[in-house]
Motif scaffolding. Structure first.
Motif, PDB file in Angstrom:
ATOM      1  N   HIS A  22       3.960   1.492 -22.390  1.00 10.47           N
ATOM      2  CA  HIS A  22       3.538   0.236 -21.786  1.00 10.47           C
ATOM      3  C   HIS A  22       2.319  -0.347 -22.493  1.00 10.47           C
ATOM      4  O   HIS A  22       2.199  -1.569 -22.634  1.00 10.47           O
ATOM      5  CB  HIS A  22       3.262   0.426 -20.298  1.00 10.47           C
ATOM      6  CG  HIS A  22       4.515   0.500 -19.476  1.00 10.47           C
ATOM      7  ND1 HIS A  22       5.289  -0.596 -19.200  1.00 10.47           N
ATOM      8  CD2 HIS A  22       5.142   1.558 -18.906  1.00 10.47           C
ATOM      9  CE1 HIS A  22       6.334  -0.226 -18.473  1.00 10.47           C
ATOM     10  NE2 HIS A  22       6.260   1.081 -18.285  1.00 10.47           N
ATOM     11  N   ALA A  23       1.422   0.528 -22.922  1.00  7.98           N
ATOM     12  CA  ALA A  23       0.261   0.050 -23.683  1.00  7.98           C
ATOM     13  C   ALA A  23       0.731  -0.659 -24.947  1.00  7.98           C
ATOM     14  O   ALA A  23       0.232  -1.729 -25.311  1.00  7.98           O
ATOM     15  CB  ALA A  23      -0.652   1.221 -24.028  1.00  7.98           C
ATOM     16  N   SER A  25       3.591  -2.114 -25.425  1.00  4.87           N
ATOM     17  CA  SER A  25       4.243  -3.382 -25.079  1.00  4.87           C
ATOM     18  C   SER A  25       3.219  -4.463 -24.733  1.00  4.87           C
ATOM     19  O   SER A  25       3.520  -5.657 -24.834  1.00  4.87           O
ATOM     20  CB  SER A  25       5.207  -3.184 -23.907  1.00  4.87           C
ATOM     21  OG  SER A  25       4.511  -2.983 -22.692  1.00  4.87           O
ATOM     22  N   LEU A  26       2.021  -4.038 -24.353  1.00  6.70           N
ATOM     23  CA  LEU A  26       0.945  -4.982 -24.062  1.00  6.70           C
ATOM     24  C   LEU A  26       0.137  -5.346 -25.305  1.00  6.70           C
ATOM     25  O   LEU A  26      -0.794  -6.136 -25.241  1.00  6.70           O
ATOM     26  CB  LEU A  26       0.007  -4.390 -23.001  1.00  6.70           C
ATOM     27  CG  LEU A  26       0.549  -4.362 -21.566  1.00  6.70           C
ATOM     28  CD1 LEU A  26      -0.257  -3.410 -20.700  1.00  6.70           C
ATOM     29  CD2 LEU A  26       0.531  -5.772 -20.979  1.00  6.70           C
ATOM     30  N   GLU A 135      -5.337 -13.954 -23.325  1.00  5.11           N
ATOM     31  CA  GLU A 135      -4.522 -12.743 -23.289  1.00  5.11           C
ATOM     32  C   GLU A 135      -4.730 -11.997 -21.971  1.00  5.11           C
ATOM     33  O   GLU A 135      -3.770 -11.533 -21.347  1.00  5.11           O
ATOM     34  CB  GLU A 135      -4.881 -11.821 -24.460  1.00  5.11           C
ATOM     35  CG  GLU A 135      -4.111 -10.501 -24.432  1.00  5.11           C
ATOM     36  CD  GLU A 135      -4.520  -9.553 -25.553  1.00  5.11           C
ATOM     37  OE1 GLU A 135      -3.949  -8.435 -25.613  1.00  5.11           O
ATOM     38  OE2 GLU A 135      -5.411  -9.905 -26.347  1.00  5.11           O
ATOM     39  N   ASN A 139      -1.828 -11.229 -19.138  1.00  8.17           N
ATOM     40  CA  ASN A 139      -1.385  -9.853 -18.926  1.00  8.17           C
ATOM     41  C   ASN A 139      -2.037  -9.157 -17.735  1.00  8.17           C
ATOM     42  O   ASN A 139      -1.808  -7.972 -17.511  1.00  8.17           O
ATOM     43  CB  ASN A 139      -1.653  -9.018 -20.183  1.00  8.17           C
ATOM     44  CG  ASN A 139      -0.766  -9.417 -21.337  1.00  8.17           C
ATOM     45  OD1 ASN A 139       0.353  -9.904 -21.139  1.00  8.17           O
ATOM     46  ND2 ASN A 139      -1.245  -9.227 -22.557  1.00  8.17           N
ATOM     47  N   GLU A 140      -2.847  -9.886 -16.980  1.00  5.62           N
ATOM     48  CA  GLU A 140      -3.616  -9.245 -15.909  1.00  5.62           C
ATOM     49  C   GLU A 140      -2.749  -8.471 -14.924  1.00  5.62           C
ATOM     50  O   GLU A 140      -3.037  -7.311 -14.601  1.00  5.62           O
ATOM     51  CB  GLU A 140      -4.429 -10.300 -15.146  1.00  5.62           C
ATOM     52  CG  GLU A 140      -5.242  -9.695 -13.995  1.00  5.62           C
ATOM     53  CD  GLU A 140      -6.014 -10.741 -13.223  1.00  5.62           C
ATOM     54  OE1 GLU A 140      -6.848 -10.348 -12.392  1.00  5.62           O
ATOM     55  OE2 GLU A 140      -5.773 -11.945 -13.435  1.00  5.62           O
ATOM     56  N   ARG A 142       0.259  -7.179 -15.288  1.00  5.76           N
ATOM     57  CA  ARG A 142       0.868  -5.994 -15.901  1.00  5.76           C
ATOM     58  C   ARG A 142      -0.165  -4.896 -16.126  1.00  5.76           C
ATOM     59  O   ARG A 142       0.126  -3.707 -15.931  1.00  5.76           O
ATOM     60  CB  ARG A 142       1.526  -6.366 -17.233  1.00  5.76           C
ATOM     61  CG  ARG A 142       2.767  -7.234 -17.109  1.00  5.76           C
ATOM     62  CD  ARG A 142       3.365  -7.511 -18.470  1.00  5.76           C
ATOM     63  NE  ARG A 142       3.793  -6.275 -19.132  1.00  5.76           N
ATOM     64  CZ  ARG A 142       4.046  -6.184 -20.441  1.00  5.76           C
ATOM     65  NH1 ARG A 142       3.906  -7.264 -21.211  1.00  5.76           N
ATOM     66  NH2 ARG A 142       4.432  -5.051 -20.962  1.00  5.76           N
ATOM     67  N   MET A 143      -1.369  -5.272 -16.510  1.00  2.81           N
ATOM     68  CA  MET A 143      -2.412  -4.271 -16.750  1.00  2.81           C
ATOM     69  C   MET A 143      -2.851  -3.621 -15.439  1.00  2.81           C
ATOM     70  O   MET A 143      -3.038  -2.405 -15.366  1.00  2.81           O
ATOM     71  CB  MET A 143      -3.584  -4.919 -17.488  1.00  2.81           C
ATOM     72  CG  MET A 143      -3.219  -5.367 -18.907  1.00  2.81           C
ATOM     73  SD  MET A 143      -4.387  -6.519 -19.653  1.00  2.81           S
ATOM     74  CE  MET A 143      -5.574  -5.399 -20.369  1.00  2.81           C
TER      75      MET A 143
END
Length: 231
Positions: A22-23, A25-26, A135, A139-140, A142-143
């Motif tokens: 996941h990291a 993908s981010l 960014e 992405n907030e 998802r993070m």
């Protein structure tokens, strides 16, 4: 936000593998995740995984940078995310210079502490490009999801492997007695406050000492607080 689907990890290693995916993908080549249990107090059990360059992991450990890392200090005090910057590392320029020399130039970190007193921290890092506000805004969700998922899933797999201590259940009266004990009250004073006999107070104290595997009532109060049993 669509919740990702995948096979549920069953080991700490497979859990970190999902975190790393996941990291990536981010947009982060590197990540590290640590989870610390509240007990034992002096040497709490921890799990730690990282895909940072091996040379940097060795140097970080050798130099004792964990003790002075400002992002760790921030995470222990606050669950607010922190983005790496010159200002963040201003008091530890050598750590910052060496990290950048190993390709760790831009990063984001957030910690989490749950009601059981279990603490974790997720760090996402990369060489380039810098992390900007657009960014972070994009992405907030998802993070934040990843921080929550990593904590709850790693805790669960640690529980499955026997690392996590068994849950302790205290009665309402035991909790009351522990609260006043944590305030420094004697058994006699607690008996007066709760309008019970001193013998009754001592009975409850002995019970919680046994349940928490503590050495005395003070140790029991500290353990209960760390485990989130008294609040």
């Amino acid at each position: 936000m669509n919740t990702p689907t995948f096979t549920q990890p069953t080991t700490p290693e497979s859990c970190f593998g999902v975190i790393a995916e996941h990291a990536q993908s981010l947009g982060f080549s590197y990540c590290t995740f640590g989870l610390r249990l509240p007990l034992p107090i002096t040497q709490p059990r921890t799990v730690y995984y990282s895909n940072y360059p091996q040379a940097w992991q060795a140097r970080y450990h050798e130099a004792g940078y964990l003790e002075v890392d400002p992002t760790v200090h921030h995470g222990m005090r606050s669950s607010t995310p922190i983005v790496w910057s010159d200002a963040v590392f201003a008091e530890v320029p050598q750590l910052w210079e060496e990290a950048q020399s190993h390709g760790l130039r831009h990063g984001w970190a957030q910690s989490r502490r749950d009601p059981e007193g279990i603490f974790s921290m997720l760090v996402l890092a990369r060489t380039d490009p810098p992390i900007d506000a657009d960014e972070l805004a994009a992405n907030e969700q998802r993070m934040q999801w990843l921080v929550h998922w990593a904590h709850t899933t790693m805790k669960a797999v640690c529980d499955d492997t026997g690392m996590k201590p068994q849950s302790v259940v205290l009665s309402p009266r035991e909790i009351e007695v522990l609260r006043w004990t944590a305030e420094g009250k004697t058994a006699s004073e607690i008996a007066t406050i709760l309008d019970v006999s001193e013998r009754t107070v001592n009975f409850h104290v002995n019970s919680v000492v046994a349940k928490l595997d503590a050495s005395n009532k003070t140790n029991a109060a500290v353990r209960a607080a760390l485990l989130g049993l008294i609040w």
